[in-house]
Write a protein that holds these residues in place. Structure first.
Motif, PDB file in Angstrom:
ATOM      1  N   ARG A 102      90.269 -30.637  -7.755  1.00 52.46           N
ATOM      2  CA  ARG A 102      89.270 -29.908  -8.550  1.00 52.46           C
ATOM      3  C   ARG A 102      87.980 -29.787  -7.742  1.00 52.46           C
ATOM      4  O   ARG A 102      87.875 -30.284  -6.629  1.00 52.46           O
ATOM      5  CB  ARG A 102      89.015 -30.622  -9.878  1.00 52.46           C
ATOM      6  CG  ARG A 102      88.456 -32.026  -9.740  1.00 52.46           C
ATOM      7  CD  ARG A 102      88.328 -32.697 -11.097  1.00 52.46           C
ATOM      8  NE  ARG A 102      87.711 -34.012 -10.991  1.00 52.46           N
ATOM      9  CZ  ARG A 102      87.526 -34.832 -12.016  1.00 52.46           C
ATOM     10  NH1 ARG A 102      87.947 -34.476 -13.222  1.00 52.46           N
ATOM     11  NH2 ARG A 102      86.952 -36.007 -11.839  1.00 52.46           N
ATOM     12  N   GLY A 103      86.992 -29.120  -8.309  1.00 56.11           N
ATOM     13  CA  GLY A 103      85.691 -29.013  -7.664  1.00 56.11           C
ATOM     14  C   GLY A 103      85.736 -28.258  -6.351  1.00 56.11           C
ATOM     15  O   GLY A 103      86.480 -27.294  -6.189  1.00 56.11           O
ATOM     16  N   MET A 104      84.914 -28.708  -5.404  1.00 55.92           N
ATOM     17  CA  MET A 104      84.843 -28.030  -4.108  1.00 55.92           C
ATOM     18  C   MET A 104      86.175 -28.050  -3.389  1.00 55.92           C
ATOM     19  O   MET A 104      86.544 -27.076  -2.739  1.00 55.92           O
ATOM     20  CB  MET A 104      83.774 -28.692  -3.216  1.00 55.92           C
ATOM     21  CG  MET A 104      82.369 -28.211  -3.453  1.00 55.92           C
ATOM     22  SD  MET A 104      81.310 -28.418  -2.000  1.00 55.92           S
ATOM     23  CE  MET A 104      81.443 -30.175  -1.703  1.00 55.92           C
ATOM     24  N   ARG A 107      92.046 -22.913  -2.542  1.00 53.86           N
ATOM     25  CA  ARG A 107      92.314 -21.527  -2.964  1.00 53.86           C
ATOM     26  C   ARG A 107      91.991 -20.536  -1.842  1.00 53.86           C
ATOM     27  O   ARG A 107      92.768 -19.621  -1.555  1.00 53.86           O
ATOM     28  CB  ARG A 107      91.477 -21.185  -4.206  1.00 53.86           C
ATOM     29  CG  ARG A 107      91.953 -21.831  -5.482  1.00 53.86           C
ATOM     30  CD  ARG A 107      91.238 -21.254  -6.706  1.00 53.86           C
ATOM     31  NE  ARG A 107      91.693 -21.911  -7.927  1.00 53.86           N
ATOM     32  CZ  ARG A 107      91.087 -22.951  -8.484  1.00 53.86           C
ATOM     33  NH1 ARG A 107      89.981 -23.434  -7.939  1.00 53.86           N
ATOM     34  NH2 ARG A 107      91.567 -23.506  -9.581  1.00 53.86           N
ATOM     35  N   LEU A 108      90.836 -20.728  -1.220  1.00 53.40           N
ATOM     36  CA  LEU A 108      90.436 -19.807  -0.160  1.00 53.40           C
ATOM     37  C   LEU A 108      91.362 -19.922   1.042  1.00 53.40           C
ATOM     38  O   LEU A 108      91.740 -18.906   1.646  1.00 53.40           O
ATOM     39  CB  LEU A 108      88.989 -20.081   0.250  1.00 53.40           C
ATOM     40  CG  LEU A 108      88.396 -19.128   1.291  1.00 53.40           C
ATOM     41  CD1 LEU A 108      88.471 -17.677   0.817  1.00 53.40           C
ATOM     42  CD2 LEU A 108      86.956 -19.511   1.612  1.00 53.40           C
ATOM     43  N   PHE A 109      91.732 -21.141   1.413  1.00 46.15           N
ATOM     44  CA  PHE A 109      92.637 -21.336   2.548  1.00 46.15           C
ATOM     45  C   PHE A 109      93.976 -20.641   2.318  1.00 46.15           C
ATOM     46  O   PHE A 109      94.515 -19.996   3.220  1.00 46.15           O
ATOM     47  CB  PHE A 109      92.864 -22.830   2.791  1.00 46.15           C
ATOM     48  CG  PHE A 109      91.785 -23.509   3.588  1.00 46.15           C
ATOM     49  CD1 PHE A 109      90.474 -23.043   3.583  1.00 46.15           C
ATOM     50  CD2 PHE A 109      92.075 -24.644   4.338  1.00 46.15           C
ATOM     51  CE1 PHE A 109      89.483 -23.681   4.321  1.00 46.15           C
ATOM     52  CE2 PHE A 109      91.096 -25.282   5.080  1.00 46.15           C
ATOM     53  CZ  PHE A 109      89.797 -24.798   5.065  1.00 46.15           C
ATOM     54  N   ILE A 110      94.512 -20.779   1.112  1.00 45.73           N
ATOM     55  CA  ILE A 110      95.775 -20.118   0.776  1.00 45.73           C
ATOM     56  C   ILE A 110      95.619 -18.598   0.872  1.00 45.73           C
ATOM     57  O   ILE A 110      96.465 -17.899   1.448  1.00 45.73           O
ATOM     58  CB  ILE A 110      96.245 -20.506  -0.643  1.00 45.73           C
ATOM     59  CG1 ILE A 110      96.687 -21.977  -0.681  1.00 45.73           C
ATOM     60  CG2 ILE A 110      97.376 -19.594  -1.117  1.00 45.73           C
ATOM     61  CD1 ILE A 110      97.974 -22.284   0.037  1.00 45.73           C
ATOM     62  N   ILE A 167      75.594 -28.361  -5.624  1.00 47.30           N
ATOM     63  CA  ILE A 167      76.729 -27.463  -5.861  1.00 47.30           C
ATOM     64  C   ILE A 167      77.285 -27.707  -7.258  1.00 47.30           C
ATOM     65  O   ILE A 167      77.316 -28.848  -7.731  1.00 47.30           O
ATOM     66  CB  ILE A 167      77.859 -27.712  -4.830  1.00 47.30           C
ATOM     67  CG1 ILE A 167      77.292 -27.845  -3.408  1.00 47.30           C
ATOM     68  CG2 ILE A 167      78.915 -26.616  -4.914  1.00 47.30           C
ATOM     69  CD1 ILE A 167      76.600 -26.624  -2.870  1.00 47.30           C
ATOM     70  N   GLU A 168      77.736 -26.665  -7.914  1.00 51.21           N
ATOM     71  CA  GLU A 168      78.337 -26.802  -9.242  1.00 51.21           C
ATOM     72  C   GLU A 168      79.720 -27.442  -9.140  1.00 51.21           C
ATOM     73  O   GLU A 168      80.713 -26.760  -8.903  1.00 51.21           O
ATOM     74  CB  GLU A 168      78.466 -25.428  -9.915  1.00 51.21           C
ATOM     75  CG  GLU A 168      77.162 -24.846 -10.404  1.00 51.21           C
ATOM     76  CD  GLU A 168      77.378 -23.530 -11.139  1.00 51.21           C
ATOM     77  OE1 GLU A 168      78.549 -23.150 -11.376  1.00 51.21           O
ATOM     78  OE2 GLU A 168      76.377 -22.881 -11.464  1.00 51.21           O
ATOM     79  N   THR A 169      79.793 -28.745  -9.290  1.00 52.00           N
ATOM     80  CA  THR A 169      81.058 -29.477  -9.258  1.00 52.00           C
ATOM     81  C   THR A 169      81.059 -30.518 -10.366  1.00 52.00           C
ATOM     82  O   THR A 169      80.003 -30.854 -10.912  1.00 52.00           O
ATOM     83  CB  THR A 169      81.265 -30.202  -7.910  1.00 52.00           C
ATOM     84  OG1 THR A 169      80.279 -31.250  -7.803  1.00 52.00           O
ATOM     85  CG2 THR A 169      81.129 -29.252  -6.734  1.00 52.00           C
ATOM     86  N   PRO A 170      82.234 -31.086 -10.698  1.00 50.07           N
ATOM     87  CA  PRO A 170      82.276 -32.151 -11.705  1.00 50.07           C
ATOM     88  C   PRO A 170      81.386 -33.342 -11.354  1.00 50.07           C
ATOM     89  O   PRO A 170      80.870 -34.017 -12.234  1.00 50.07           O
ATOM     90  CB  PRO A 170      83.759 -32.551 -11.717  1.00 50.07           C
ATOM     91  CG  PRO A 170      84.476 -31.314 -11.310  1.00 50.07           C
ATOM     92  CD  PRO A 170      83.590 -30.670 -10.283  1.00 50.07           C
ATOM     93  N   LYS A 205      77.450 -22.069  -5.810  1.00 51.77           N
ATOM     94  CA  LYS A 205      78.836 -22.045  -6.277  1.00 51.77           C
ATOM     95  C   LYS A 205      79.720 -22.732  -5.241  1.00 51.77           C
ATOM     96  O   LYS A 205      79.459 -22.631  -4.030  1.00 51.77           O
ATOM     97  CB  LYS A 205      79.316 -20.599  -6.461  1.00 51.77           C
ATOM     98  CG  LYS A 205      78.508 -19.783  -7.454  1.00 51.77           C
ATOM     99  CD  LYS A 205      78.763 -20.227  -8.864  1.00 51.77           C
ATOM    100  CE  LYS A 205      78.066 -19.300  -9.860  1.00 51.77           C
ATOM    101  NZ  LYS A 205      78.248 -19.767 -11.259  1.00 51.77           N
ATOM    102  N   PRO A 206      80.789 -23.418  -5.657  1.00 47.30           N
ATOM    103  CA  PRO A 206      81.696 -24.049  -4.693  1.00 47.30           C
ATOM    104  C   PRO A 206      82.226 -23.067  -3.654  1.00 47.30           C
ATOM    105  O   PRO A 206      82.412 -23.419  -2.488  1.00 47.30           O
ATOM    106  CB  PRO A 206      82.832 -24.584  -5.577  1.00 47.30           C
ATOM    107  CG  PRO A 206      82.205 -24.810  -6.905  1.00 47.30           C
ATOM    108  CD  PRO A 206      81.184 -23.711  -7.051  1.00 47.30           C
ATOM    109  N   GLU A 207      82.455 -21.810  -4.072  1.00 45.65           N
ATOM    110  CA  GLU A 207      83.010 -20.811  -3.163  1.00 45.65           C
ATOM    111  C   GLU A 207      82.093 -20.538  -1.974  1.00 45.65           C
ATOM    112  O   GLU A 207      82.559 -20.177  -0.890  1.00 45.65           O
ATOM    113  CB  GLU A 207      83.260 -19.503  -3.916  1.00 45.65           C
ATOM    114  CG  GLU A 207      84.356 -19.584  -4.968  1.00 45.65           C
ATOM    115  CD  GLU A 207      83.907 -20.236  -6.266  1.00 45.65           C
ATOM    116  OE1 GLU A 207      82.677 -20.443  -6.441  1.00 45.65           O
ATOM    117  OE2 GLU A 207      84.766 -20.558  -7.107  1.00 45.65           O
ATOM    118  N   GLU A 208      80.800 -20.730  -2.166  1.00 47.19           N
ATOM    119  CA  GLU A 208      79.863 -20.497  -1.068  1.00 47.19           C
ATOM    120  C   GLU A 208      80.029 -21.559   0.015  1.00 47.19           C
ATOM    121  O   GLU A 208      79.917 -21.264   1.208  1.00 47.19           O
ATOM    122  CB  GLU A 208      78.433 -20.469  -1.606  1.00 47.19           C
ATOM    123  CG  GLU A 208      78.187 -19.265  -2.503  1.00 47.19           C
ATOM    124  CD  GLU A 208      76.824 -19.265  -3.152  1.00 47.19           C
ATOM    125  OE1 GLU A 208      76.012 -18.365  -2.839  1.00 47.19           O
ATOM    126  OE2 GLU A 208      76.554 -20.163  -3.972  1.00 47.19           O
TER     127      GLU A 208
END
Length: 244
Positions: A16-18, A24-27, A183-186, A211-214
């Motif tokens: 979860r989180g970052m 997700r991005l790596f995939i 960063i917005e994470t748990p 955002k974690p995506e950044e």
């Protein structure tokens, strides 16, 4: 997209989180990813969501034997490892007077010792792959002061990154550290941190929490061959916070 086409990655704290954002991005960029985390249910759900190029393995990052098993399983599933993202970490908002020795040692084990164990465990696999990239997630608290325990370990990650980069350059293995701000994470939503972070965010020059995506976009760059001449370096992503 194919910026990581053919690459094999292990990402810790990826349920979860970052960490999940990185996975997700790596995939999406063509990598095969081993999602390594202590959180079994969340990790398995994410692996199913991401499809056949993602697998989950339970990992206690503080255990050397567990690390060896994860590397072995990753090789069996996908092949030799090209990328390691040491993302797992914890924080605790207690003063030096309040924190116990047991709590302090737990932070050191998870935030600091795990990075050493992960780098050491993955080296034989990266040598088989003729090189690789290790991305150690530190923090802006690896550059400036903050909570006891968390700051200490994040400074240590920064130092380990530089030492490992010098040790491993001749093997074609790059090692860099990433230093996120808020960063917005748990992690920052924890009861003992939430109000403090909300107030702190008002002082960020960019005017917001990231955002974690950044952060994932920066990690992607360091994991890819695009950053082939970057090693032993610190990459800050904090909305200008430490520039003040």
């Amino acid at each position: 997209m194919t910026r990581l086409n053919g690459k094999i990655a292990i990402i810790t704290g990826a349920a979860r989180g970052m960490g999940a954002s990185h996975a997700r991005l790596f995939i999406n960029e063509g990598a095969k990813v081993m999602i390594a985390d202590i959180l079994e249910e969340d990790g398995q759900v994410l692996a199913r969501e991401l499809g056949e190029n993602a697998k989950f393995v339970k990992l206690d990052v503080t255990k050397a034997a567990n690390w060896e098993e994860v590397v072995s399983q990753t090789e069996k599933e996908f092949g030799p490892v090209n990328i390691l993202v040491n993302n797992a970490g914890i924080s605790m908002n207690k003063s030096i007077e309040e924190i116990t020795e047991e709590e302090y040692r737990r932070i050191v084990d998870i935030n600091q010792i795990s990075v050493f164990l992960g780098m050491k465990a993955v080296l034989p696999s990266m040598k088989k792959a003729n090189g690789g990239s290790i991305v150690n997630i530190s923090s802006i608290n690896g550059l400036v002061g903050g909570a006891i325990g968390y700051t200490d370990t994040k400074f240590a990650v920064r130092g380990m990154t530089k030492a490992a980069a010098l040790n491993l350059a001749h093997n074609g293995i790059r090692v860099n550290s990433v230093h996120p701000g808020v960063i917005e994470t748990p992690m920052i939503s924890q009861a003992d941190s939430k109000d403090i972070i909300k107030e702190f965010a008002k002082h960020i020059p960019a005017g917001r929490v990231a955002k974690p995506e950044e952060v994932s976009n920066l990690v992607l760059y360091l994991a890819s061959d695009e950053s082939s001449y970057s090693t032993g370096s610190e990459f800050v992503i904090d909305g200008g916070l430490t520039a003040q």
